[in-house]
Design a protein around this motif. Structure first.
Motif, mmCIF file in Angstrom:
data_model
loop_
_atom_site.group_PDB
_atom_site.id
_atom_site.type_symbol
_atom_site.label_atom_id
_atom_site.label_comp_id
_atom_site.label_asym_id
_atom_site.label_seq_id
_atom_site.Cartn_x
_atom_site.Cartn_y
_atom_site.Cartn_z
ATOM 1 N N PHE A 87 0.844 -1.194 0.000
ATOM 2 C CA PHE A 87 0.000 0.000 0.000
ATOM 3 C C PHE A 87 0.883 1.249 0.000
ATOM 4 O O PHE A 87 0.683 2.182 -0.773
ATOM 5 C CB PHE A 87 -0.896 -0.011 1.241
ATOM 6 N N ASN A 88 1.863 1.222 0.881
ATOM 7 C CA ASN A 88 2.762 2.358 1.040
ATOM 8 C C ASN A 88 3.466 2.753 -0.258
ATOM 9 O O ASN A 88 3.472 3.915 -0.660
ATOM 10 C CB ASN A 88 3.787 1.966 2.113
ATOM 11 N N LEU A 109 -2.122 -6.423 1.157
ATOM 12 C CA LEU A 109 -2.310 -5.926 2.528
ATOM 13 C C LEU A 109 -1.562 -6.822 3.517
ATOM 14 O O LEU A 109 -2.037 -7.084 4.620
ATOM 15 C CB LEU A 109 -3.800 -5.856 2.879
ATOM 16 N N LEU A 139 -5.550 3.169 6.376
ATOM 17 C CA LEU A 139 -4.216 3.479 5.846
ATOM 18 C C LEU A 139 -4.276 4.685 4.915
ATOM 19 O O LEU A 139 -3.403 5.559 4.941
ATOM 20 C CB LEU A 139 -3.630 2.273 5.099
ATOM 21 N N TYR A 174 -4.682 7.789 6.884
ATOM 22 C CA TYR A 174 -3.410 8.039 7.590
ATOM 23 C C TYR A 174 -2.432 8.722 6.649
ATOM 24 O O TYR A 174 -1.817 9.734 6.987
ATOM 25 C CB TYR A 174 -2.873 6.694 8.066
ATOM 26 N N GLU A 175 -2.328 8.183 5.444
ATOM 27 C CA GLU A 175 -1.408 8.771 4.458
ATOM 28 C C GLU A 175 -1.865 10.168 4.040
ATOM 29 O O GLU A 175 -1.058 11.034 3.728
ATOM 30 C CB GLU A 175 -1.285 7.863 3.224
#
Lengths: 242, 242
Positions: free
Chosen positions: B177-178, B217, B234, B237-238
């Motif tokens: 994801f990051n 994930l 997420l 958060y990002e």
């Protein structure tokens, strides 16, 4: 996105067999067919397999590929207030999926359910069943431990046993999860989520005095169970497990 | 960690009154008492207030502090398969709390519930009720839109309408994801979560061909509803919303 739990002793060469509830789930609920790809895990390896044949109660699979499960970063420990209705059960189920290492249940001033001592073993047995089912679903051999219910004060007294403690509080406006996480040693992190009514100022002061870092989860106020799931997801993300 | 929704027209000087369901919830369910602190929101401001008096059905509050709600980063849009049991309802409730901008419900090959066209309006009405309740809980004036159910193919044809598309798939092993999030324009992000049985290879190929980025994930396989909540957390958060 299911993964089926197998016992490595049931693998013969490059084939294995699913029976019982696992097979029933695959056939009746998920309606898998011959030729479908299935993920299996024995807790040490993850297998990609394909269904070779299936009858009413048995699924024969061919193993196509095997991968050693990477050792994940240390699992966070979740300290969670007892919650109303089935909200704690939701947190336990999702917490297991998200890789919680251990659950610590507590009662703080505004905790609504207060189990009588006589009811606790029965409740704990139910919680353990939920954790076991979630563990199976996620391909774990053993679910995380669920500790007996303690008081919030008892939890605070035990902070020294953790590498770092984060407590989410809706009245905290400055310290974000991100900022605080960077300052902590993640080896044995304790994440604390309070009851529906939140923590009292005095409880937060007590926790802070004993070393907890107080964090906000943004400007929208999350329900207690959502706060728990979100905090776990963020922690696992920061640890590189998501 | 509740927040109560008020209409700004009910504020007189530095006092306001809660009535109806909001008051009932505060008194009967959360058992607030005189002197307790209560968070209020009218969608534009967040207020810290204290209970001055309360009777069976009315709560009189004094406003202590007011803060302009910051404009959050753009809300993600969630594309989610219909799910079994009440799992979709859970995703709608938690999605609203986590600030989803819009829900797009779809049917893909392995989607299990298939609503008849005649049942769809009734189902949507129920979904909208859930979203409305979650919005109230979170201090929003209006809940996000829930679009009528479409086919996965129709959703894919519409990818051009988004600044970026991420699709979570349990067979993806590399792209986190990051890593993927950093490459996307977040102005109008679409996050896609498939049904319990996952997407087929063909569906993923179709989505990818039309510009979706496929993400993993992590190595634990999450249930569909957990994957949806986690992906949203997420993303927020990002985006700096959590």
């Amino acid at each position: 996105m299911p993964q089926f739990l197998i016992d490595s002793r049931n693998i013969q060469g490059n084939t294995t067999t699913l029976t019982g509830n696992e097979a029933k789930h695959l056939i009746k609920v998920l309606r898998y067919k011959k030729g479908d790809r299935v993920f299996l895990s024995d807790g040490q390896y993850q297998y990609v397999s394909v269904i070779e044949s299936l009858s009413g109660k048995t699924v024969n699979l061919k193993l196509l590929d095997r991968k050693l499960l990477q050792k994940a970063a240390p699992s966070p420990i979740l300290g969670i207030s007892l919650l109303k209705h089935d909200h704690l059960e939701l947190v336990l189920q999702k917490g297991v999926e998200l890789g919680v290492g251990e659950f610590i249940l507590f009662i703080s001033e505004r905790t609504i359910p207060h189990y009588h001592e006589s009811a606790t073993p029965k409740k704990l047995a139910r919680f353990e069943k939920i954790a076991m089912e979630a563990a199976k679903q996620s391909g774990m051999i053993t679910p995380p431990k669920i500790d007996p219910v303690i008081s919030f004060e008892a939890l605070v007294k035990n902070f020294d046993g953790f590498s770092g403690v984060m407590l989410a509080w809706e009245e905290e406006k400055e310290s974000s999860f991100n900022t605080v996480f960077q300052t902590l040693d993640p080896t044995k992190l304790l994440l604390i989520i309070g009851p529906e009514g939140g923590f009292t100022k005095e409880e937060v002061a007590l926790a802070e005095k004993n070393g907890a870092k107080i964090v906000t989860l943004g400007r929208q106020i999350l329900r207690a169970e959502t706060a728990a799931i979100t905090t776990l997801a963020l922690c696992q993300y920061e640890l590189g497990n998501l």
